[in-house]
Design a protein around this motif. Sequence first.
Motif, PDB file in Angstrom:
ATOM      1  N   THR A  86     -65.648  -5.645 129.187  1.00 53.90           N
ATOM      2  CA  THR A  86     -66.214  -6.983 129.007  1.00 53.90           C
ATOM      3  C   THR A  86     -66.719  -7.172 127.585  1.00 53.90           C
ATOM      4  O   THR A  86     -66.503  -8.229 126.954  1.00 53.90           O
ATOM      5  CB  THR A  86     -67.349  -7.204 130.013  1.00 53.90           C
ATOM      6  N   ALA A  87     -67.404  -6.160 127.055  1.00 49.70           N
ATOM      7  CA  ALA A  87     -67.938  -6.257 125.696  1.00 49.70           C
ATOM      8  C   ALA A  87     -66.825  -6.368 124.662  1.00 49.70           C
ATOM      9  O   ALA A  87     -66.944  -7.126 123.685  1.00 49.70           O
ATOM     10  CB  ALA A  87     -68.813  -5.035 125.399  1.00 49.70           C
ATOM     11  N   TYR A 120     -65.567  -9.920 124.752  1.00 51.44           N
ATOM     12  CA  TYR A 120     -66.527 -10.860 124.180  1.00 51.44           C
ATOM     13  C   TYR A 120     -66.595 -10.722 122.662  1.00 51.44           C
ATOM     14  O   TYR A 120     -66.685 -11.721 121.930  1.00 51.44           O
ATOM     15  CB  TYR A 120     -67.905 -10.640 124.796  1.00 51.44           C
ATOM     16  N   ALA A 121     -66.549  -9.472 122.175  1.00 52.82           N
ATOM     17  CA  ALA A 121     -66.612  -9.255 120.727  1.00 52.82           C
ATOM     18  C   ALA A 121     -65.410  -9.869 120.026  1.00 52.82           C
ATOM     19  O   ALA A 121     -65.529 -10.381 118.894  1.00 52.82           O
ATOM     20  CB  ALA A 121     -66.669  -7.753 120.437  1.00 52.82           C
TER      21      ALA A 121
END
Length: 580
Positions: free
Chosen positions: A188-189, A192-193
């Motif tokens: 997920t990170a 998003y990044a």
Amino acid sequence: MTVNPALLALPIVLPIGGAVLAPLLSHLSSRVPLIVSLLALGGASAVLLLFAPDVYGGQVLGHALGNVGPINGRQLGITLTAEPFGLTYALLTAVIGTLLLLYSLSELGGLGAHEAGWYACLAQLLLAAMIGTALSADLLNLFVWFEVAALASYGLTGFFLERPWALEATFKMMVLTNLAGFFVFVGTALLYARHGALNLGQLQHTLTGSTADLVALALLLAGFGTKAGLMPFHGWLADAHSAAPGPVSALFSGLMVNLGVVAIARLALDVYAVHRAALPAILLVLGPLSAIAGAALALGQDDLKRLLAYDTVSQMGVLLTAVGAGSMTAVTGFVYHLIDHALFKTLLFLCAGAIVHATGMTRLSQMGGLARHRPLATAAFLLGTASIAGVPPLNGYASLGLIHDALRSDHPAAFGAVLVAQVITVAALGRAAYLAFFRRRDDDYDPLERRRPGALIAFGALAAGCVLFGVVPRFVVDHLAAPAAAVLLDPNGYAAAALAGQARPHPAPPPFNYFAPDELLIAIGCIAAGLLLCAWYVRRSAEPRVITFLRRVHTGSVNDYAAYSIVGLITCAAVLLALA
């Protein structure tokens, strides 16, 4: 008149509220917490049913919490969606969860007030997490519900703290699902990044197929694959199912593992639609591997609940294979079989739990003759076994027929693997039925408890579901499974709803002939071959080498199982990058 989408949060809030009230009200009576749970889950079911006419009628509804809608195509808030696929899983969770709590009210009525309160609390939190997963259109919230489900499942697995094996199973579950949660969080990170987006609809529009996107996909597959119990991420599953109380095992196998495969289907078909060339290579390997190896491990088990747990691994493999095939027929069969699995596997685990509760025995080698002492459990177990075996007119026949039709011409290797898994599954469950219910046993059982009304209602409702969803296959296909498949195969339509809008997919139900001679022959052939394998295995004194090898690989060491998960993650990432 369309129901206000703002009510979508209510089916999640109600069981969470019930979870808060259950331990607080437990001082009144040991039954009050479970009654509160029934009211909360009943209310959630009623609200979800309000959306059913509109959603199954063709609408896909989205609601941004706090009315924080998209700005310049970017969704900054949390979005819930009501569409046929998610609503189907949410309804299954709420309705079957209500039945399991009713069963618990009967079978676990001897719990103290304090224990009953916390049992009801944890069960409702787990059910709320599954409903939240079904309705969420936001990747971060999928992670949040993953973690809520994990925390609740730890408490339920180790609920009887005086049992050392329950604590060991909880420890393994904590290590492996925390590892899986880490995978989901990092995936997920990464997304998003790179894209500045968590909304699934927005991600669907912005994914480009970069290395970061593919690594994130591998992490998400490994994380949610652990929750689904797919090989090689399944190390926690058998121990947790065998250690948990009977209703909890049914909850885990009938509903919770579906959380993982629901998330994978959503990501594979709605979010990562641009990568449909690479994804089948993963799904059409993990699926057949889980289907065959899980069925083989089930065949070699002496513990009844472990046998059913490994059969769940096999059934999740069949579902993932259908997702990997990706056609309208395959995905319709996937949704249909998801419904069927929730019904027949919950029924089978309730039977196993009732047997263990009544006799104190878990090993098939200790059982026998239960057909005379437990006719209701015998009939229910045979019905569930026949449903999984694909015996017409029960529900498994229709859903497996759709999956077979989709795989036969386009994916012959996967089709062969699913048939082999089906034959072994029939043998494993047939062996369990013979050893537990029909084999002669000279020693009599201690006086068995009279079955309570709540258990009778749960058994009857689940058995009726197995029959009903088998005798009306055209209705299920046209009004439930095909609309859900249409949303999964219409990523742009789902993206429009996930961005707090509306969409209207137009499903074209796949052709389905219930009495097609080829499918009848396949069903009869699998059942006959499975029964022959069962008879051969029961008479055999030595265990086949392949099953011995599989059992030895399952060392029971959490370190080994964690290593298998890491190897699986690396392999998934390597294949995706190689085929991109």
